[in-house]
Design a protein around this motif. Structure first.
Motif, PDB file in Angstrom:
ATOM      1  N   HIS A 182     -16.247   8.398   3.762  1.00 46.80           N
ATOM      2  CA  HIS A 182     -15.851   8.034   2.282  1.00 46.80           C
ATOM      3  C   HIS A 182     -16.790   7.025   1.654  1.00 46.80           C
ATOM      4  O   HIS A 182     -16.157   6.847   0.475  1.00 46.80           O
ATOM      5  CB  HIS A 182     -14.302   7.665   2.223  1.00 46.80           C
ATOM      6  N   ALA A 222       1.653   2.346  -3.405  1.00 46.36           N
ATOM      7  CA  ALA A 222       0.579   2.685  -4.504  1.00 46.36           C
ATOM      8  C   ALA A 222       0.549   3.971  -5.082  1.00 46.36           C
ATOM      9  O   ALA A 222       0.938   4.814  -4.393  1.00 46.36           O
ATOM     10  CB  ALA A 222      -0.754   2.421  -3.931  1.00 46.36           C
ATOM     11  N   ARG A 234      -9.762  -1.876   0.536  1.00 48.85           N
ATOM     12  CA  ARG A 234      -9.546  -3.036  -0.133  1.00 48.85           C
ATOM     13  C   ARG A 234      -8.494  -3.914   0.605  1.00 48.85           C
ATOM     14  O   ARG A 234      -8.099  -5.121   0.359  1.00 48.85           O
ATOM     15  CB  ARG A 234      -8.739  -2.819  -1.572  1.00 48.85           C
ATOM     16  N   GLN A 235      -8.245  -3.340   1.663  1.00 45.74           N
ATOM     17  CA  GLN A 235      -6.952  -3.977   2.515  1.00 45.74           C
ATOM     18  C   GLN A 235      -7.863  -4.704   3.905  1.00 45.74           C
ATOM     19  O   GLN A 235      -8.707  -4.723   4.068  1.00 45.74           O
ATOM     20  CB  GLN A 235      -6.174  -2.974   3.241  1.00 45.74           C
ATOM     21  N   VAL A 265       0.734  -1.296   0.005  1.00 39.22           N
ATOM     22  CA  VAL A 265       0.098   0.213   0.140  1.00 39.22           C
ATOM     23  C   VAL A 265       0.876   1.481   0.134  1.00 39.22           C
ATOM     24  O   VAL A 265       0.510   2.331  -0.664  1.00 39.22           O
ATOM     25  CB  VAL A 265      -0.863  -0.113   1.036  1.00 39.22           C
ATOM     26  N   ASP A 291      -9.783   5.603  -0.330  1.00 36.17           N
ATOM     27  CA  ASP A 291     -10.736   4.268  -0.767  1.00 36.17           C
ATOM     28  C   ASP A 291      -9.832   3.209  -0.976  1.00 36.17           C
ATOM     29  O   ASP A 291     -10.256   2.046  -0.760  1.00 36.17           O
ATOM     30  CB  ASP A 291     -11.508   4.765  -1.737  1.00 36.17           C
ATOM     31  N   HIS A 292      -8.451   3.476  -1.350  1.00 40.98           N
ATOM     32  CA  HIS A 292      -7.720   2.233  -1.504  1.00 40.98           C
ATOM     33  C   HIS A 292      -7.578   1.327  -0.077  1.00 40.98           C
ATOM     34  O   HIS A 292      -7.333   0.033  -0.147  1.00 40.98           O
ATOM     35  CB  HIS A 292      -6.209   2.621  -1.713  1.00 40.98           C
ATOM     36  N   LEU A 293      -7.733   1.930   0.982  1.00 39.83           N
ATOM     37  CA  LEU A 293      -7.729   1.355   2.295  1.00 39.83           C
ATOM     38  C   LEU A 293      -8.886   0.291   2.454  1.00 39.83           C
ATOM     39  O   LEU A 293      -8.887  -0.447   3.361  1.00 39.83           O
ATOM     40  CB  LEU A 293      -7.605   2.394   3.415  1.00 39.83           C
ATOM     41  N   GLN A 334      -0.481   7.687  -6.292  1.00 37.52           N
ATOM     42  CA  GLN A 334      -1.649   8.368  -6.257  1.00 37.52           C
ATOM     43  C   GLN A 334      -2.593   7.467  -5.199  1.00 37.52           C
ATOM     44  O   GLN A 334      -3.875   7.627  -5.423  1.00 37.52           O
ATOM     45  CB  GLN A 334      -2.468   8.654  -7.528  1.00 37.52           C
ATOM     46  N   LEU A 335      -1.799   7.055  -3.993  1.00 31.53           N
ATOM     47  CA  LEU A 335      -2.685   6.559  -3.024  1.00 31.53           C
ATOM     48  C   LEU A 335      -3.803   7.394  -2.348  1.00 31.53           C
ATOM     49  O   LEU A 335      -3.731   8.461  -2.197  1.00 31.53           O
ATOM     50  CB  LEU A 335      -1.712   6.196  -1.595  1.00 31.53           C
ATOM     51  N   ARG A 336      -5.142   6.851  -2.470  1.00 34.08           N
ATOM     52  CA  ARG A 336      -6.252   7.454  -1.747  1.00 34.08           C
ATOM     53  C   ARG A 336      -7.118   6.666  -0.552  1.00 34.08           C
ATOM     54  O   ARG A 336      -6.646   5.390  -0.445  1.00 34.08           O
ATOM     55  CB  ARG A 336      -7.541   7.815  -2.970  1.00 34.08           C
TER      56      ARG A 336
END
Length: 297
Positions: free
Chosen positions: A212, A179, A189-190, A176, A185-187, A181-183
């Motif tokens: 979010h 990644a 998926r974790q 992570v 909302d990527h979290l 352009q980490l945002r």
């Protein structure tokens, strides 16, 4: 109105059952039943609904319970204060502390207190804030040290000590962190390791996910103890978690990194919480002074 009847009433309200309450107070079930009946006759209102599963407070009984519990706690405080003043008693400190801070300034303040007052005695409860605040509310603790409530609670008084912002953390080299352009909302998926749902840190994370438009985090491991003690699991997996900045500076934080994402950070103040209006012995007051001194050092 007999004091013992009020104690019986509180015991039954807490246990929800006459049998369990009688074991808790060391009195017979008939004694408890008669005590509650006397109260109901004096008040001329029903305090409980008798059901197949036990005793449930009526609406009037709940209101009476809240007042009696506060009054009974106040009486206990008055007895304790009078005892300290009359006997010149050193007293007992009943402290609660979050596991994250038990090895920090708290240990230094304990050592300083014992040098100054060798006869001092202390009971220390280590737990997360949900457990500590519940014990404090019941009068089982004199004070606790943990993250302060963001919303003021009329039952408590809070004294800030220092800031310890909550951060999202993962093992060094976690995908992570690389990644593009980490945002936030990527979290979503974790997978995560978090404290139980009643702990403020867990609620803060879930609230941020909701802000979010995300479903709650996928919690693979849930802990009823400090997440700091399970950071070895975070280091060995791709699970994410949250912890205070102070933890990252201790041995618990070795091999971990925090996200620089602003949304993955929660401002937090750690401090001392006491019950509003509760009596604090001179020894307890002195110990709180030492805690503040060691935090400022």
């Amino acid at each position: 109105m007999r004091l013992e009847d009020l104690d019986y009433f509180l015991a039954v309200a807490h246990a929800g059952h006459v049998g369990r309450a009688s074991e808790a107070v060391g009195a017979t079930q008939p004694a408890l039943t008669k005590g509650i009946q006397r109260l109901e006759r004096e008040l001329q209102i029903p305090l409980f609904e008798r059901t197949a599963k036990g005793m449930v407070l009526t609406v009037a009984g709940q209101a009476f319970h809240d007042r009696v519990r506060a009054a009974r706690s106040g009486l206990d405080e008055a007895v304790k204060e009078a005892n300290d003043l009359y006997l010149g008693k050193v007293g007992l400190i009943r402290a609660g502390i979050s596991p994250n801070y038990a090895e920090h300034f708290f240990a230094d303040a304990c050592a300083a207190l014992l040098r100054q007052r060798p006869a001092a005695r202390m009971q220390v409860t280590v737990g997360l804030n949900d457990k500590l605040f519940a014990a404090l509310r019941l009068g089982d603790l004199d004070f606790c040290i943990s993250a302060l409530k963001a919303v003021e609670d009329s039952d408590f008084e809070q004294q800030p000590l220092f800031t310890d912002d909550l951060r999202v953390v993962g093992r060094e080299g976690h995908p992570v962190f690389s990644a593009p352009q980490l945002r936030f909302d990527h979290l979503g998926r974790q997978s995560w390791i978090l404290a139980g749902p009643n702990v403020m840190a867990r609620r803060a994370v879930e609230a941020r996910f909701a802000e979010h438009g995300l479903p709650p985090p996928n919690v693979v491991i849930e802990s009823n103890s400090s997440i700091a003690s399970l950071m070895s699991v975070v280091r060995a997996t791709d699970l994410l978690s949250v912890t205070g900045e102070s933890t990252l500076k201790q041995h618990f934080g070795q091999g971990l990194a925090s996200l620089s994402l602003s949304e993955a950070r929660w401002p937090r103040v750690v401090g001392i919480t006491t019950r509003r209006g509760a009596y604090l012995s001179p020894l307890t007051v002195r110990f709180i002074e030492l805690l503040r001194q060691h935090c400022a050092a």
